[in-house]
Design a protein around this motif. Structure first.
Motif, PDB file in Angstrom:
ATOM      1  N   ASN A  31       0.815  -1.208   0.000  1.00 25.35           N
ATOM      2  CA  ASN A  31       0.000   0.000   0.000  1.00 25.35           C
ATOM      3  C   ASN A  31       0.852   1.262   0.000  1.00 25.35           C
ATOM      4  OD1 ASN A  31       0.989  -0.172   2.542  1.00 25.35           O
ATOM      5  ND2 ASN A  31      -0.980  -0.045   3.595  1.00 25.35           N
ATOM      6  N   GLN A  32       2.174   1.121  -0.079  1.00 20.80           N
ATOM      7  CA  GLN A  32       3.061   2.271  -0.151  1.00 20.80           C
ATOM      8  C   GLN A  32       3.459   2.534  -1.594  1.00 20.80           C
ATOM      9  OE1 GLN A  32       6.336   1.154   2.314  1.00 20.80           O
ATOM     10  NE2 GLN A  32       5.359   1.886   4.188  1.00 20.80           N
ATOM     11  N   SER A  33       3.569   3.807  -1.936  1.00 16.39           N
ATOM     12  CA  SER A  33       4.032   4.180  -3.269  1.00 16.39           C
ATOM     13  C   SER A  33       5.541   3.986  -3.338  1.00 16.39           C
ATOM     14  CB  SER A  33       3.683   5.639  -3.550  1.00 16.39           C
ATOM     15  OG  SER A  33       4.164   6.019  -4.794  1.00 16.39           O
ATOM     16  N   LYS A  34       5.993   3.355  -4.413  1.00 20.03           N
ATOM     17  CA  LYS A  34       7.424   3.094  -4.581  1.00 20.03           C
ATOM     18  C   LYS A  34       7.874   3.707  -5.909  1.00 20.03           C
ATOM     19  CE  LYS A  34       7.435  -1.166  -1.964  1.00 20.03           C
ATOM     20  NZ  LYS A  34       6.066  -1.199  -1.562  1.00 20.03           N
ATOM     21  N   PRO A  35       9.017   4.375  -5.909  1.00 16.54           N
ATOM     22  CA  PRO A  35       9.495   4.982  -7.150  1.00 16.54           C
ATOM     23  C   PRO A  35       9.986   3.927  -8.138  1.00 16.54           C
ATOM     24  CG  PRO A  35      11.103   5.278  -5.422  1.00 16.54           C
ATOM     25  CD  PRO A  35       9.891   4.649  -4.786  1.00 16.54           C
ATOM     26  N   SER A  36       9.827   4.236  -9.396  1.00 17.18           N
ATOM     27  CA  SER A  36      10.359   3.378 -10.448  1.00 17.18           C
ATOM     28  C   SER A  36      11.796   3.763 -10.734  1.00 17.18           C
ATOM     29  CB  SER A  36       9.536   3.547 -11.721  1.00 17.18           C
ATOM     30  OG  SER A  36       8.232   3.117 -11.502  1.00 17.18           O
ATOM     31  N   LEU A  37      12.427   3.033 -11.600  1.00 13.83           N
ATOM     32  CA  LEU A  37      13.763   3.303 -12.095  1.00 13.83           C
ATOM     33  C   LEU A  37      14.865   3.042 -11.081  1.00 13.83           C
ATOM     34  CD1 LEU A  37      13.136   6.600 -14.118  1.00 13.83           C
ATOM     35  CD2 LEU A  37      13.121   4.255 -14.958  1.00 13.83           C
ATOM     36  N   GLY A  38      14.566   2.477  -9.925  1.00 12.14           N
ATOM     37  CA  GLY A  38      15.602   2.153  -8.953  1.00 12.14           C
ATOM     38  C   GLY A  38      16.559   1.102  -9.476  1.00 12.14           C
ATOM     39  N   GLY A  39      16.047   0.162 -10.258  1.00 12.03           N
ATOM     40  CA  GLY A  39      16.883  -0.886 -10.824  1.00 12.03           C
ATOM     41  C   GLY A  39      17.867  -0.362 -11.858  1.00 12.03           C
ATOM     42  N   VAL A  40      17.563   0.785 -12.442  1.00  9.52           N
ATOM     43  CA  VAL A  40      18.456   1.365 -13.445  1.00  9.52           C
ATOM     44  C   VAL A  40      19.797   1.696 -12.813  1.00  9.52           C
ATOM     45  CG1 VAL A  40      18.819   3.293 -15.035  1.00  9.52           C
ATOM     46  CG2 VAL A  40      16.564   2.248 -14.854  1.00  9.52           C
ATOM     47  N   SER A  41      19.784   2.239 -11.599  1.00  4.42           N
ATOM     48  CA  SER A  41      21.048   2.593 -10.959  1.00  4.42           C
ATOM     49  C   SER A  41      21.865   1.343 -10.657  1.00  4.42           C
ATOM     50  CB  SER A  41      20.813   3.398  -9.690  1.00  4.42           C
ATOM     51  OG  SER A  41      20.165   2.627  -8.709  1.00  4.42           O
ATOM     52  N   LEU A  84      15.955  -5.699 -18.064  1.00  2.00           N
ATOM     53  CA  LEU A  84      14.939  -5.284 -19.041  1.00  2.00           C
ATOM     54  C   LEU A  84      13.538  -5.671 -18.587  1.00  2.00           C
ATOM     55  CD1 LEU A  84      16.832  -6.080 -22.361  1.00  2.00           C
ATOM     56  CD2 LEU A  84      16.331  -3.824 -21.372  1.00  2.00           C
ATOM     57  N   MET A  85      13.408  -6.835 -17.948  1.00  2.77           N
ATOM     58  CA  MET A  85      12.109  -7.246 -17.428  1.00  2.77           C
ATOM     59  C   MET A  85      11.657  -6.306 -16.318  1.00  2.77           C
ATOM     60  SD  MET A  85       9.675  -9.512 -17.666  1.00  2.77           S
ATOM     61  CE  MET A  85       8.422  -8.341 -17.257  1.00  2.77           C
ATOM     62  N   GLY A  86      12.575  -5.928 -15.436  1.00  7.66           N
ATOM     63  CA  GLY A  86      12.234  -4.993 -14.372  1.00  7.66           C
ATOM     64  C   GLY A  86      11.842  -3.631 -14.915  1.00  7.66           C
ATOM     65  N   LEU A  87      12.534  -3.196 -15.945  1.00  3.15           N
ATOM     66  CA  LEU A  87      12.212  -1.926 -16.577  1.00  3.15           C
ATOM     67  C   LEU A  87      10.825  -1.982 -17.223  1.00  3.15           C
ATOM     68  CD1 LEU A  87      13.634   0.803 -16.965  1.00  3.15           C
ATOM     69  CD2 LEU A  87      14.409  -0.033 -19.180  1.00  3.15           C
ATOM     70  N   ALA A  88      10.543  -3.088 -17.900  1.00  2.00           N
ATOM     71  CA  ALA A  88       9.215  -3.264 -18.509  1.00  2.00           C
ATOM     72  C   ALA A  88       8.138  -3.327 -17.427  1.00  2.00           C
ATOM     73  CB  ALA A  88       9.193  -4.531 -19.365  1.00  2.00           C
ATOM     74  N   ASP A  89       8.455  -3.954 -16.310  1.00  2.00           N
ATOM     75  CA  ASP A  89       7.486  -4.045 -15.221  1.00  2.00           C
ATOM     76  C   ASP A  89       7.200  -2.661 -14.639  1.00  2.00           C
ATOM     77  OD1 ASP A  89       5.786  -5.384 -13.370  1.00  2.00           O
ATOM     78  OD2 ASP A  89       7.375  -5.241 -11.863  1.00  2.00           O
ATOM     79  N   TYR A  97       3.008 -13.948 -14.473  1.00  2.00           N
ATOM     80  CA  TYR A  97       3.503 -15.113 -15.215  1.00  2.00           C
ATOM     81  C   TYR A  97       4.603 -14.734 -16.205  1.00  2.00           C
ATOM     82  CZ  TYR A  97      -0.130 -18.056 -13.244  1.00  2.00           C
ATOM     83  OH  TYR A  97      -0.910 -18.757 -12.374  1.00  2.00           O
ATOM     84  N   ALA A  98       4.522 -13.552 -16.775  1.00  2.00           N
ATOM     85  CA  ALA A  98       5.582 -13.089 -17.678  1.00  2.00           C
ATOM     86  C   ALA A  98       6.872 -12.885 -16.899  1.00  2.00           C
ATOM     87  CB  ALA A  98       5.167 -11.799 -18.374  1.00  2.00           C
ATOM     88  N   LYS A  99       6.757 -12.285 -15.709  1.00  2.00           N
ATOM     89  CA  LYS A  99       7.945 -12.085 -14.875  1.00  2.00           C
ATOM     90  C   LYS A  99       8.519 -13.427 -14.424  1.00  2.00           C
ATOM     91  CE  LYS A  99       5.719  -9.109 -12.287  1.00  2.00           C
ATOM     92  NZ  LYS A  99       5.362  -8.141 -11.254  1.00  2.00           N
TER      93      LYS A  99
END
Length: 134
Positions: A31-41, A84-89, A97-99
């Protein structure tokens, strides 16, 4: 240090783009908002560490007719596919199932390139544990 700096920059960048707005109503796993793009770093640091390692070591020991080069390539390929999968997610909220398929694929790539968790010294059990861990 590189990881910390790139993570701070990308988190700021994702806030300015409006990615993962704090007022989002969509709840996926928490229920917490989480920022995207963390995996990029993390991937940026992985790339820099990879090239740094290649430049600091004897190139012939890494890639030319070497088991380590084969394992290293598998790790790089599996890590890139997982990124790439994390970025797409982050961008498209992919289906579980795709993940799962991509995670299993990454585990199989590691197995095929000789990277395996050796716990029981039984190849089949260790292979299963490797894929399960990934």
């Amino acid at each position: 240090m590189l990881s910390m700096v790139s993570n701070k920059l990308l988190l700021k960048f994702s806030e300015t783009l409006g990615i993962r707005n704090k007022n989002d109503v969509v709840v996926r796993w928490s229920n917490q908002s989480k920022p995207s793009l963390g995996g990029v770093s993390f991937f940026v640091v992985f790339i820099f560490a990879t090239f740094g390692y290649i430049m600091m070591s004897d190139e012939s020991n890494i890639f030319h007719n070497s088991r380590f080069g084969y394992e290293f390539s598998g790790l790089f390929i599996a890590g890139s596919i997982a990124f790439l999968m994390g970025l797409a997610d982050d961008a498209y909220n992919t289906r579980p199932y795709a993940k799962l398929f991509v995670q299993i694929l990454c585990g199989v790539i590691l197995l095929l390139t000789g990277t395996i968790i050796q716990v029981t010294h039984n190849n089949y059990v260790d292979a299963f544990l490797t894929v399960l861990w990934v």
